[in-house]
Enzyme design. Structure first.
Site, PDB file in Angstrom:
ATOM      1  N   CYS A 100      36.788  40.515  32.911  1.00 16.43           N
ATOM      2  CA  CYS A 100      38.142  40.611  32.362  1.00 16.43           C
ATOM      3  C   CYS A 100      39.210  40.718  33.450  1.00 16.43           C
ATOM      4  CB  CYS A 100      38.263  41.852  31.494  1.00 16.43           C
ATOM      5  SG  CYS A 100      36.974  42.004  30.272  1.00 16.43           S
ATOM      6  N   ARG A 155      38.390  34.573  36.998  1.00 16.21           N
ATOM      7  CA  ARG A 155      37.448  35.668  36.773  1.00 16.21           C
ATOM      8  C   ARG A 155      36.546  35.404  35.578  1.00 16.21           C
ATOM      9  NH1 ARG A 155      38.805  40.278  39.366  1.00 16.21           N
ATOM     10  NH2 ARG A 155      37.938  41.639  37.776  1.00 16.21           N
ATOM     11  N   TRP A 186      36.407  38.888  28.846  1.00 19.38           N
ATOM     12  CA  TRP A 186      35.077  38.297  28.982  1.00 19.38           C
ATOM     13  C   TRP A 186      34.178  39.189  28.131  1.00 19.38           C
ATOM     14  CZ3 TRP A 186      30.156  39.387  30.957  1.00 19.38           C
ATOM     15  CH2 TRP A 186      29.380  38.267  31.309  1.00 19.38           C
ATOM     16  N   ASN A 232      39.087  46.696  31.466  1.00 22.43           N
ATOM     17  CA  ASN A 232      38.056  45.854  32.084  1.00 22.43           C
ATOM     18  C   ASN A 232      36.886  46.773  32.418  1.00 22.43           C
ATOM     19  OD1 ASN A 232      36.496  44.230  33.770  1.00 22.43           O
ATOM     20  ND2 ASN A 232      37.855  44.499  35.519  1.00 22.43           N
ATOM     21  N   GLY A 233      35.679  46.402  32.017  1.00 20.49           N
ATOM     22  CA  GLY A 233      34.512  47.229  32.335  1.00 20.49           C
ATOM     23  C   GLY A 233      33.708  47.541  31.091  1.00 20.49           C
ATOM     24  N   GLU A 237      20.100  28.636  47.369  1.00 23.05           N
ATOM     25  CA  GLU A 237      21.552  28.507  47.202  1.00 23.05           C
ATOM     26  C   GLU A 237      21.916  27.120  46.645  1.00 23.05           C
ATOM     27  OE1 GLU A 237      23.801  30.508  46.956  1.00 23.05           O
ATOM     28  OE2 GLU A 237      25.684  29.474  47.356  1.00 23.05           O
ATOM     29  N   LYS A 266      23.871  26.490  43.095  1.00 20.50           N
ATOM     30  CA  LYS A 266      25.110  25.712  43.021  1.00 20.50           C
ATOM     31  C   LYS A 266      24.965  24.609  41.970  1.00 20.50           C
ATOM     32  CE  LYS A 266      27.804  27.888  45.410  1.00 20.50           C
ATOM     33  NZ  LYS A 266      27.120  29.024  44.889  1.00 20.50           N
ATOM     34  N   GLU A 310      24.804  26.258  38.284  1.00 25.24           N
ATOM     35  CA  GLU A 310      25.977  26.952  37.759  1.00 25.24           C
ATOM     36  C   GLU A 310      27.166  26.021  37.558  1.00 25.24           C
ATOM     37  OE1 GLU A 310      27.357  30.137  40.309  1.00 25.24           O
ATOM     38  OE2 GLU A 310      27.131  28.931  42.102  1.00 25.24           O
ATOM     39  N   HIS A 352       0.944  25.266  43.112  1.00 28.12           N
ATOM     40  CA  HIS A 352       0.394  26.366  42.319  1.00 28.12           C
ATOM     41  C   HIS A 352       0.983  26.422  40.926  1.00 28.12           C
ATOM     42  CE1 HIS A 352      -1.772  27.738  45.819  1.00 28.12           C
ATOM     43  NE2 HIS A 352      -0.663  27.509  46.509  1.00 28.12           N
ATOM     44  N   LYS A 382      33.775  35.747  38.014  1.00 26.91           N
ATOM     45  CA  LYS A 382      33.825  35.800  39.478  1.00 26.91           C
ATOM     46  C   LYS A 382      33.380  37.154  40.000  1.00 26.91           C
ATOM     47  CE  LYS A 382      34.985  34.280  43.582  1.00 26.91           C
ATOM     48  NZ  LYS A 382      33.986  33.389  44.193  1.00 26.91           N
TER      49      LYS A 382
HETATM   50  C1  F6R Z   1      27.388  32.143  42.830  1.00 24.63           C
HETATM   51  C2  F6R Z   1      28.165  33.357  42.929  1.00 24.63           C
HETATM   52  C3  F6R Z   1      27.523  34.625  42.519  1.00 24.63           C
HETATM   53  C4  F6R Z   1      27.950  35.783  43.444  1.00 24.63           C
HETATM   54  C5  F6R Z   1      27.397  37.100  42.897  1.00 24.63           C
HETATM   55  C6  F6R Z   1      27.762  38.272  43.788  1.00 24.63           C
HETATM   56  O1  F6R Z   1      28.112  31.032  43.250  1.00 24.63           O
HETATM   57  O2  F6R Z   1      29.308  33.339  43.309  1.00 24.63           O
HETATM   58  O3  F6R Z   1      26.144  34.507  42.473  1.00 24.63           O
HETATM   59  O4  F6R Z   1      27.467  35.528  44.730  1.00 24.63           O
HETATM   60  O5  F6R Z   1      27.914  37.326  41.613  1.00 24.63           O
HETATM   61  O6  F6R Z   1      29.142  38.457  43.850  1.00 24.63           O
HETATM   62  P1  F6R Z   1      29.784  39.288  45.016  1.00 24.63           P
HETATM   63  O7  F6R Z   1      29.539  38.559  46.295  1.00 24.63           O
HETATM   64  O8  F6R Z   1      31.229  39.384  44.676  1.00 24.63           O
HETATM   65  O9  F6R Z   1      29.103  40.632  45.022  1.00 24.63           O
END
Ligand code: F6R
Length: 622
Positions: free
Chosen positions: A2, A27, A76, A112-113, A495, A499, A502, A518, A617
């Site tokens: 949020c 976010r 959210w 938020n939370g 990674e 990418k 997501e 396996h 985010k």
């Molecule tokens: C993926 C991504 C997330 C963050 C994860 C941790 O592209 O951005 O997997 O890496 O949510 O977030 P932070 O770094 O803010 O703790």
């Protein structure tokens, strides 16, 4: 998660709040709302589901909501489906329909939370005659404030403090009280909230970009502290209700850094900002031809004492830890472990005497990472945070902090912050290795030279992005993608796979190449895309063999390797070459084509790459 905004001043609040919410869109959210009041008048609440655009249209860009004081929210969903009734702001009184309109209520607020004990609090309030119109935990907390406000009649600060004592969980709250026109009250615990003030206004938000056009002077309130906002004035209070003094932090980055600057999306802009993010982070860690971490308190004496390193983080930041594990063990011969913060926090952990626990986080607010940090601290373990957002909770609470200098990252999927985190990990590894006598001065100098060459090499990779764009478009409708690699290449594969899934919503998996046989190899069908990461010459042939096994079962192979490894073309159908660096630093180069692949796949599928569905985010709930 949020987003929260608030404004009280001389200008019309609604357009300012809508602009702020727009800057927090990254976010992640599924509904939005505003509560605005004009002088002593009642607050008017308007909410809508879906994109912020619908709230903007519904309020005629804020024009239908006159008033100079207000709060806004993008939600959210956690408790209760995304609906207009569950959208914020919430009110302390009873509410009919979807909760929009003029509200008689004593208290109006946004949150938020997560309030963990909201069921218990709801039962208590129900016994006292409160009725609930939504499924949210937020409505419960607003009504709890109202309960204490009316019971003790000692004003908003007292009522909020009593609420904070009863509530368990994480929250950033912004509240308006009917009897206090022109005032906003805010409080936080383990959720981001920043405040700012100018000569005739004050404002609040979940993140800096929302207020950067109005002020660069930002206040961070601590956990369980309260802020009172008046036009041009900010007051802060502790849990006893005593007024406290906080010093502002100057935000140095340019407001333009949080805008697209001609790029189609934030994500591609941020991918292109990686050379600068890497250069700036290196610049903050290296001076006079030496790595200098002393500003963080990590002096050579401290480093000499460390014999065990544990990384903990979530998502991409955890992948950085995974790379860090390979690098630290290879370069500094220090036993290293990497753990998901969400696992670490709930399992029995046996700390080591000379352990350094490293929490990696772009936002510095991720709930699980914060909990892991606190757990380590409670066991007496020395902690280091590698964080991008200055003043964030994780940075504030860790024993040592290394800031990454990536600038604001707006796209939900991390790119430049990930690259900057890698740099902080490399610098730490090189310095640990040197201080502990695992490498000599010559090797130290070579590593520094390789590090400073990384930004230009990333630029060179970006210059060839069209090839990846073409390839991503060709495979945009792929059903499954497998990323494979061994050792450090496995961490890069993780990674790359994240990418891809997501951003483009294509199912993908990352496998340690030796594991394919396996089980996973049974999933390979005609034309299944297998992307092999081959940056480590010592295990190059092994991974090539694993890729060939996939090809024999119909896979289409893409290889990602460094210039010179041309023999890979005997097996691969498509190859992407990147410049060479020290094997320990290859993640910084190999990740770039994989980020581009994820990005262009999403674009080719017509998706909202900056704000993928269901993602947020800053994940401030567990
Ligand atoms: C993926 C991504 C997330 C963050 C994860 C941790 O592209 O951005 O997997 O890496 O949510 O977030 P932070 O770094 O803010 O703790």
């Amino acid at each position: 998660m949020c987003g929260i905004v608030g404004y009280t001043g001389q200008q019309q609040a609604a357009p300012i709040l809508l602009d702020g919410l727009g800057r927090l869109e990254y976010r992640g959210y599924d509904s939005a709302g505003l509560a605005i009041r004009d002088g002593g008048a009642l607050a008017q609440v308007v909410k809508s589901t879906g994109k912020l655009r619908s709230l903007i249209e519904k309020t005629d860009e804020g024009r239908t909501l006159p008033g100079t004081c207000g709060i806004g929210h993008t939600r959210w969903a956690t408790h209760g489906e995304p609906s207009q009734t569950n959208a914020h702001p919430h009110v302390s009184g009873n509410c009919t329909g979807s909760g929009s309109g003029k509200v008689e209520s004593e208290v109006v607020g946004v949150h938020n939370g997560i309030i963990e004990n909201y069921m218990e609090l709801k039962a208590k309030l129900t016994r006292h005659g409160y009725q609930f119109y939504s499924e949210t935990d937020t409505e419960v907390v607003i009504k709890l404030v109202d309960y204490y406000y009316n019971k003790y009649k000692l004003g908003p600060v007292d009522a909020i403090n009593r609420t904070l004592v009863r509530v368990r969980g994480s929250y950033a709250l912004a509240l308006m009280f009917r009897d206090y026109p022109g005032e906003i009250y805010a409080a936080r615990k383990d959720a981001p909230l920043i405040l700012g003030a100018g000569s005739d206004f004050s404002c609040l938000a979940s993140d800096v970009p929302a207020i950067l056009n109005y002020t660069r002077s930002v206040y961070y309130i601590g956990n369980l502290e309260i802020a009172k906002l008046l036009p041009g004035e900010l007051h802060f209070f502790d849990l006893n209700g005593d007024e406290i003094t906080l010093e502002p932090t100057k935000i140095t980055w340019d407001a333009k850094a949080a805008e697209k600057n001609g790029y189609e999306h934030f994500m591609i802009k941020e991918i292109h900002e990686q050379p600068e993010a890497v250069r700036n982070t290196l610049g903050s860690l290296i001076s006079g031809g030496k790595i200098d971490l002393s500003e963080s308190g990590l002096t050579d004496e401290v480093l000499a004492d460390i014999d065990f390193v544990r990384f903990t983080a979530c998502g991409s930041a955890w992948h950085v830890g995974m790379t860090g594990q390979y690098v630290l063990e290879e370069m500094a011969a220090i036993e290293t472990r990497v753990e998901l913060a969400s696992e670490y926090r709930y399992r029995r952990v046996l700390p080591r005497g000379h352990e350094l626990l490293i929490v990696i986080s772009q936002s510095g607010e991720t709930a699980d990472s914060l909990a892991a940090l606190r757990k380590a601290k409670s066991m007496g373990v020395r902690t280091l945070a590698i964080v991008n957002v200055v003043g964030s909770t994780i940075a504030h609470e860790a024993d040592h902090v290394l800031y990454t200098h990536a600038g604001p990252e707006i796209a939900v999927a991390t790119t430049k912050a990930y690259s900057a985190q890698l740099i902080a990990v490399y610098a730490l590894a090189v310095q640990l290795a040197y201080v502990q006598g695992k490498i000599d001065g010559q090797a130290y100098g070579n590593y520094l030279e390789e590090l400073s060459a990384l930004p230009d090499k990333i630029t060179r990779i970006l210059e060839e992005k069209e090839r990846i764009q073409w390839f991503a478009a060709k495979f945009a409708s792929a059903k499954d993608i497998f990323f494979v690699g061994r050792g450090l290449d496995y961490s890069i594969s993780l990674e790359g796979s994240l990418k891809a899934k997501e951003i483009s919503y294509v199912h993908s998996e990352a496998y340690a190449a030796g594991e394919l046989k396996h089980g996973t190899i049974s999933l390979i069908e005609d034309n299944t895309l297998v992307i092999g990461v081959l940056t480590q010459s010592a295990i190059f042939e092994k991974t090539v063999s694993n890729m060939a096994e996939c090809k024999a079962r119909g896979a289409y192979l893409m290889a990602l390797t460094s210039y010179g490894n041309y023999s890979v073309e005997d097996s691969a159908d498509f190859t992407v070459y990147i410049p060479k660096s020290d094997p320990c630093f290859m993640a910084s180069l190999a990740v770039v084509p994989l980020q581009l692949f994820g990005y262009y796949s999403g674009v080719a599928r017509g998706l909202d790459v900056d704000k993928p569905r269901n993602l947020a985010k800053s994940v401030t709930v567990e």
